[in-house]
Structure formats: C-alpha cells, structure tokens
Design an enzyme around this catalytic site. Structure first.
Site, mmCIF file in Angstrom:
data_model
loop_
_atom_site.group_PDB
_atom_site.id
_atom_site.type_symbol
_atom_site.label_atom_id
_atom_site.label_comp_id
_atom_site.label_asym_id
_atom_site.label_seq_id
_atom_site.Cartn_x
_atom_site.Cartn_y
_atom_site.Cartn_z
ATOM 1 C CG ASP A 29 -2.441 -0.272 0.868
ATOM 2 O OD1 ASP A 29 -2.529 -1.009 -0.282
ATOM 3 O OD2 ASP A 29 -3.188 -0.176 1.684
ATOM 4 C CB VAL A 30 4.335 2.230 -0.421
ATOM 5 C CG1 VAL A 30 4.512 1.684 1.119
ATOM 6 C CG2 VAL A 30 4.853 1.003 -1.294
ATOM 7 N N GLY A 31 2.023 2.421 -3.071
ATOM 8 C CA GLY A 31 1.722 3.115 -4.228
ATOM 9 C C GLY A 31 2.796 2.549 -5.331
ATOM 10 C CE LYS A 54 0.724 -7.629 -7.850
ATOM 11 N NZ LYS A 54 1.179 -6.683 -6.966
ATOM 12 C CD GLU A 126 2.469 -3.493 -8.385
ATOM 13 O OE1 GLU A 126 1.664 -3.310 -9.323
ATOM 14 O OE2 GLU A 126 1.807 -3.223 -7.113
ATOM 15 C CB ALA A 128 3.030 -9.365 -3.873
ATOM 16 N N GLY A 129 3.468 -6.608 -1.778
ATOM 17 C CA GLY A 129 4.056 -6.276 -0.492
ATOM 18 C C GLY A 129 5.481 -5.410 -0.605
ATOM 19 N N GLY A 218 -3.271 11.513 -4.804
ATOM 20 C CA GLY A 218 -4.310 11.873 -5.787
ATOM 21 C C GLY A 218 -4.075 11.628 -7.048
HETATM 22 N N1 LIG Z 1 0.011 9.028 -5.539
HETATM 23 C C1 LIG Z 1 -1.439 8.510 -5.331
HETATM 24 N N2 LIG Z 1 -2.568 9.123 -5.357
HETATM 25 C C2 LIG Z 1 -3.729 8.543 -4.748
HETATM 26 N N3 LIG Z 1 -3.741 7.384 -4.302
HETATM 27 C C3 LIG Z 1 -2.745 6.827 -4.180
HETATM 28 C C4 LIG Z 1 -1.475 7.220 -4.548
HETATM 29 N N4 LIG Z 1 -0.640 6.094 -4.379
HETATM 30 C C5 LIG Z 1 -1.329 5.073 -3.551
HETATM 31 N N5 LIG Z 1 -2.376 5.560 -3.807
HETATM 32 C C6 LIG Z 1 -3.737 4.901 -3.043
HETATM 33 O O1 LIG Z 1 -2.909 3.932 -1.974
HETATM 34 C C7 LIG Z 1 -3.643 2.498 -2.264
HETATM 35 C C8 LIG Z 1 -2.327 1.909 -2.401
HETATM 36 O O2 LIG Z 1 -1.656 2.252 -3.741
HETATM 37 P P1 LIG Z 1 -0.939 1.241 -4.503
HETATM 38 O O3 LIG Z 1 -0.658 1.825 -5.920
HETATM 39 O O4 LIG Z 1 -2.022 0.110 -4.995
HETATM 40 O O5 LIG Z 1 -0.197 0.494 -3.584
HETATM 41 P P2 LIG Z 1 0.906 -0.939 -3.717
HETATM 42 O O6 LIG Z 1 0.962 -1.242 -4.859
HETATM 43 O O7 LIG Z 1 2.227 -0.449 -3.229
HETATM 44 O O8 LIG Z 1 0.178 -1.812 -2.764
HETATM 45 C C9 LIG Z 1 -4.393 2.633 -3.281
HETATM 46 O O9 LIG Z 1 -5.833 2.642 -2.739
HETATM 47 C C10 LIG Z 1 -4.133 3.654 -4.257
HETATM 48 O O10 LIG Z 1 -5.161 4.103 -4.741
HETATM 49 MG MG LIG Z 2 0.092 -2.676 -6.055
#
Ligand SMILES: Nc1ncnc2c1ncn2[C@@H]1O[C@H](COP(=O)(O)OP(=O)(O)O)[C@@H](O)[C@H]1O
Ligand SMILES: [Mg+2]
Length: 258
Positions: A29-31, A54, A126, A128-129, A218
């Site tokens: 959940d880091v993006g 993935k 990508e 996982a975690g 965002g």
């Molecule tokens: N820059 C960003 N703007 C808006 N939402 C984001 C952003 N980065 C992450 N999120 C939100 O945070 C959550 C985790 O992002 P995600 O990219 O799926 O993380 P990961 O792939 O590391 O698990 C999602 O719900 C995503 O929409």
């Molecule tokens: Mg992800």
C-alpha cells in the site's frame, strides 16, 4: 528551516532505466501500482513499447480491480500480464498454499519476464508487498523473493516509499538489503501530500540522493488523460520524465490545485 531541498536529482542518463525494471516497495500500500503506471505512461510518451507484469496478484476474492486493471486504466501499456492470481489478500506463497493452488516458480517468472523483454523496450515487474515477501518456490522447494528475482535476472529495482514519518528507516532497510545483493536501486515517493509538514520536507531532503521521482497524493484518482500528461513531471529523465530540479518540483507541488 528552508523546507525545499537544494539538491538536484542524482546525475542520471536520460532513459537510464531500460530493459527490465522491478518495482518493489517499503511495504504494501505504498503506491507501487500507481508508480508503475506513471513510469509506464512516461516511457510510452517517450515512444517506448512497454509491458507491465504482475507475477503474483493476491486478494482477488474481494472482486475489486487488480493491480493490472488499474495500470491498464491509468496508463494503457502495450502489454500487461498477471502470471498467477490467488483469492486471499496474503503474500503470494502463503496465498497459494492456503488455496491449495500451484505456487509461482522462480524460473517460470524469469522466463515470462524475459519473453516480454524480447518484445518490448521496457518491462516493469511489480512485486507484492515489500522486498522480502515470499513470492513462490524454487525447484529446491525453498521460497524466493523479489530480491531473488532481481539477482537472477540481473536487473535494477525501484523502491516505492512513503513520504511521512517512518519512511527513512523502511527505505534504508530496503536499500541495504538490495545493496548487499548487488542490486542497483533508486527510490520514488508514492504519494506526496497536498499539505506537506516539516517531516515530509525533512524526509525529502534526506532521500534526494536516492530519488528518481515523487507522485502527488491523488495521482491514482486522476482522469487517465490527465495522469498520462502529468506523469513525466513526477519522474526524472532517468525514468523518462522531465523533473530535473527538486526545488522547482517542490514549488509546483506546493501550489494549490488549479
Ligand atoms: N499518488 C497516489 N494518489 C492517490 N492514491 C494513491 C497514490 N498512491 C497510492 N494511492 C492509493 O493507495 C492505495 C495503495 O496504492 P497502490 O499503488 O495500490 O499500492 P501498492 O501497489 O504498493 O500496494 C491505493 O488505494 C491507491 O489508490
Ligand atoms: Mg500494487
């Protein structure tokens, strides 16, 4: 304290990150997914053929969009592939075991990534975690991690990190684990807040030597056309972007949205 960092991004060659690039993170959940989409969008805008892979998608039982669904929606890369999907929202290896499904085999993933690499200019993979999450099994039955995939493929890795409190430790741990394995790595911030506080500016200053990008919070909710037009502004030339001065970037990030 002057909040904006002096340093320019570490000197890099435009488009330095070619071939196969793994995307890991300091945590779940880091993006990672949003950053993967942004790199794909910037590379495609620069004329590259991009594939996004993935290896292990987990948590599909909840019926929400998969990571690849979100990458397709935001960046529409040339090719996308999910190699294995598991119902429970766990690391891929335990998710496979609990479902009684075949775990991902390291060399199956290596072959699939290399096959896409033969057909594309850039393959983004990508994880996982975080970096040392158990992804699947080797022929010996031992677990493998994204770090093992990086060393087996001999490729570089992007570490997606949080912007706020706690990120310096998590980022240092992940970079140290990669460094001791000889894997070149750089950092992208997943979500820079609209109203940064002292801790965000301090973290940015500390991380600048490693940073090759930072996405605004965002970004993942933007309309795809806006996302694709904006992505190069969040990434340095090494990742096909145009960001070449963190001070200018910081001034723009601080502007209220139009
Ligand atoms: N820059 C960003 N703007 C808006 N939402 C984001 C952003 N980065 C992450 N999120 C939100 O945070 C959550 C985790 O992002 P995600 O990219 O799926 O993380 P990961 O792939 O590391 O698990 C999602 O719900 C995503 O929409
Ligand atoms: Mg992800």
């Amino acid at each position: 304290m002057d909040p904006t960092p002096e340093a320019r991004p570490a000197p890099t060659q435009p488009g330095e990150w070619r071939g196969i690039v793994l995307i890991t993170g300091t945590d779940t959940d880091v993006g990672k997914t949003i950053v993967t989409a942004a790199i794909a969008a910037a590379a495609q805008a620069a004329g590259l053929r991009v594939a996004v892979v993935k290896p292990g998608q987990t948590g599909i039982a909840d019926g929400g969009p998969t990571d690849i669904d979100r990458v397709v929606q935001l960046a529409a890369p040339h090719t996308t592939r999910t190699l294995a999907s598991y119902p429970e929202p766990l690391a891929p290896l335990p998710a496979a075991r609990i479902a009684g499904m075949a775990p991902l085999e390291l060399y199956e993933v290596v072959d699939a990534v290399r096959a896409e690499s033969a057909k594309h200019d850039l393959v983004l993979v990508e994880g996982a975690g975080g970096l040392l999450v158990p992804m699947g099994v080797r022929p010996s039955g031992e677990a493998w991690t994204l770090a093992d995939l990086a060393t087996t493929l001999g490729v570089q890795t992007i570490v997606v990190a949080r912007a706020g409190l706690g990120t310096l430790n998590h980022t240092a741990l992940t970079l140290e684990a990669l460094e001791r394995r000889g894997v070149p790595a750089k950092v992208v911030l997943g979500a820079w807040p609209a109203e940064p506080e002292l801790v965000h500016w301090a973290n940015l200053t500390e991380l600048v030597p490693h940073l090759v990008g930072a996405l605004p919070d965002g970004a993942g909710r933007m309309e795809p056309g806006v996302f694709q037009r904006s992505a190069p502004g969040w990434l340095t030339p090494a990742l096909y972007g145009v960001l070449d001065d963190w001070r200018v970037w910081a001034d723009e990030a601080a502007e209220p949205p139009a």
